[in-house]
Design an enzyme around this catalytic site. Structure first.
Site, PDB file in Angstrom:
ATOM      1  CG  HIS A  73     -10.447   0.605   1.928  1.00 56.61           C
ATOM      2  ND1 HIS A  73     -11.070   1.512   2.768  1.00 56.61           N
ATOM      3  CD2 HIS A  73      -9.132   0.675   2.226  1.00 56.61           C
ATOM      4  CE1 HIS A  73     -10.168   2.108   3.526  1.00 56.61           C
ATOM      5  NE2 HIS A  73      -8.985   1.613   3.230  1.00 56.61           N
ATOM      6  CG  ASP A 130     -14.564   1.752   2.879  1.00 59.41           C
ATOM      7  OD1 ASP A 130     -15.678   1.548   3.416  1.00 59.41           O
ATOM      8  OD2 ASP A 130     -13.491   1.753   3.519  1.00 59.41           O
ATOM      9  CD  GLU A 161      -4.663  -0.442  -0.785  1.00 59.68           C
ATOM     10  OE1 GLU A 161      -5.403   0.233  -0.042  1.00 59.68           O
ATOM     11  OE2 GLU A 161      -4.375  -1.631  -0.550  1.00 59.68           O
ATOM     12  CG  ASP A 184      -1.966   1.053   1.214  1.00 57.63           C
ATOM     13  OD1 ASP A 184      -1.982   1.856   0.262  1.00 57.63           O
ATOM     14  OD2 ASP A 184      -2.792   1.085   2.159  1.00 57.63           O
ATOM     15  CD  GLU A 216      -7.440   3.555   0.947  1.00 55.12           C
ATOM     16  OE1 GLU A 216      -7.306   4.114   2.048  1.00 55.12           O
ATOM     17  OE2 GLU A 216      -6.784   2.552   0.602  1.00 55.12           O
ATOM     18  CG  HIS A 267      -1.721   4.958   3.387  1.00 54.85           C
ATOM     19  ND1 HIS A 267      -1.908   6.028   4.228  1.00 54.85           N
ATOM     20  CD2 HIS A 267      -2.606   4.019   3.801  1.00 54.85           C
ATOM     21  CE1 HIS A 267      -2.854   5.754   5.107  1.00 54.85           C
ATOM     22  NE2 HIS A 267      -3.303   4.535   4.869  1.00 54.85           N
TER      23      HIS A 267
END
Length: 384
Positions: free
Chosen positions: A287, A260, A211, A185, A237, A187
């Site tokens: 997510h 998500d 990700e 990830d 996400e 992020h």
């Protein structure tokens, strides 16, 4: 006709917001509308939507309610409104399933699978001790892991930072072997120039996906980043509707979407996003670093979406320092993990029973979680 007569909201640790909706016949539906770190803001949005549009209405008209909550306001979309809609939508599906005595997935066409693979987080916010944690989780039965790629990173950073990220992944790969998947990830911490360098450097260790290699506002850079690797690109996400996902489907750079269920409009919207993704040969891995209601909603959509391939879950994640997913369930065994999989809950509605007394007890405390604000060496704000 039964009607919606009441609702309650509960802010509970570690950082979740639960919604309880009750109908005139006594049916109770639960949802999880939250933006992590903005629960009070979302709470107000939920109250506004329920008070304006839903109290006194028939809960069974879920699609119409979704359209009303979304299109009834001139200004729409974004994390707060879509998360509020998501939690309400989950509760409405929970009510409908309970009233008809079937799991939600039966109302969405029926199951295409009996269980789905899950992955486990390792390494924390600033990734460390990843190899040892990876071994522990594989010994516990998980066959897929996910870790953060980096801590805070400069817009253009030095070779040592890139090498450190590659070394961490190499150590995990060496610790668990080639039969375990490892998601990495980014992020949204990484800029386009660094993402290009990192995806090339990580590729020899064959991550399951990278990700959110860049922030969603820079999704136009994803095709360029994808040219630098054969590793699947994942994102989603912080994308909140099918309209947000439309561009990434059309440019072909994304291989895995990660909507998500508590942010992207709930069950109603994510089922549509999943169908759109299938048309573009894009896989789905929802997510879910959240609570039991969000996870239950994910699993209902996973159950009836053929392109879902793995599910995030937050048991023992680094955010859950005071309470965890199973603490709020009357029967925690519904989320027993076996051989790296979880069974699709087949009870009515979302398939989980909330321990309401525990929720009320936990909601009495002060819950005020906010993500940290990181800063670079020069004092400027870094992406967390």
């Amino acid at each position: 006709m039964t009607e919606i007569v009441d609702y309650e909201l509960f802010e509970v640790p570690p950082r979740w917001l639960f919604l309880r909706v009750e109908t005139a016949d006594g049916t109770v539906g639960w949802g999880e509308p939250v933006v992590e770190g903005r629960s009070k803001t979302v709470r107000t949005a939920v109250e506004e939507l329920l008070d304006t549009y839903l109290l006194g209405e028939d809960p069974s008209r879920i699609e119409d309610h979704w359209q009303t909550m979304y299109r009834g306001g001139f200004y729409r979309g974004g994390p707060v409104l879509m998360s509020a809609i998501a939690g309400i939508d989950q509760a409405l599906w929970d009510i409908k399933g309970k009233q008809l005595d079937v799991p939600v997935y039966e109302l969405l066409g029926g199951a295409v699978r009996d269980r789905i693979r899950v992955y486990q987080w390792i390494g924390g916010d600033r990734p460390s001790d990843v190899a040892e944690q990876a071994r522990e989780q594989v010994d516990a039965g998980f066959t897929a892991l996910k870790m953060n790629a980096t801590e805070e990173i400069e817009r253009v950073d030095d070779p040592a930072t890139v090498e450190a990220a590659a070394t961490r992944l190499r150590e995990v790969r060496e610790a668990v072997g080639d039969e375990v998947d490892i998601g990495v990830d980014f992020h949204g911490r990484v800029t386009k120039p660094m993402a290009k360098r990192l995806v090339e450097k990580l590729e020899p260790y064959e991550p399951m996906f990278v990700e959110e290699p860049v922030l969603p506002e820079h999704n136009d850079a994803l095709p360029t980043i994808a040219e630098h690797t054969t590793t699947p690109i994942a994102t989603g996400e912080r994308m909140y509707s099918r309209w947000d996902f439309k561009e990434v489907f059309e440019d072909g750079a994304v291989d895995v979407i990660q909507p998500d269920l508590s942010h992207a409009g709930g069950i109603t919207e994510v089922k549509k996003i999943a169908a759109m993704a299938e048309a573009y040969d894009v896989a789905m891995a929802p997510h879910c670093p959240l609570g039991p209601l969000a996870l239950a909603a994910c699993l209902q959509v996973d159950a009836c979406s053929s392109n879902a391939f793995i599910q995030e879950q937050s048991l023992n994640i680094h955010y859950n320092e005071t309470s965890d997913v199973l603490d709020y369930l009357a029967d925690p065994s519904v989320f027993d993990y076996e051989d790296g999989f979880v069974q699709i809950p087949d009870g009515p509605g979302l398939g989980v029973e909330i321990d309401e007394d525990h929720v009320r007890e936990q909601a009495d405390g002060d819950v005020d979680w906010h993500n940290p604000v990181w800063r670079h060496a020069d004092g400027s704000v870094a992406e967390w």
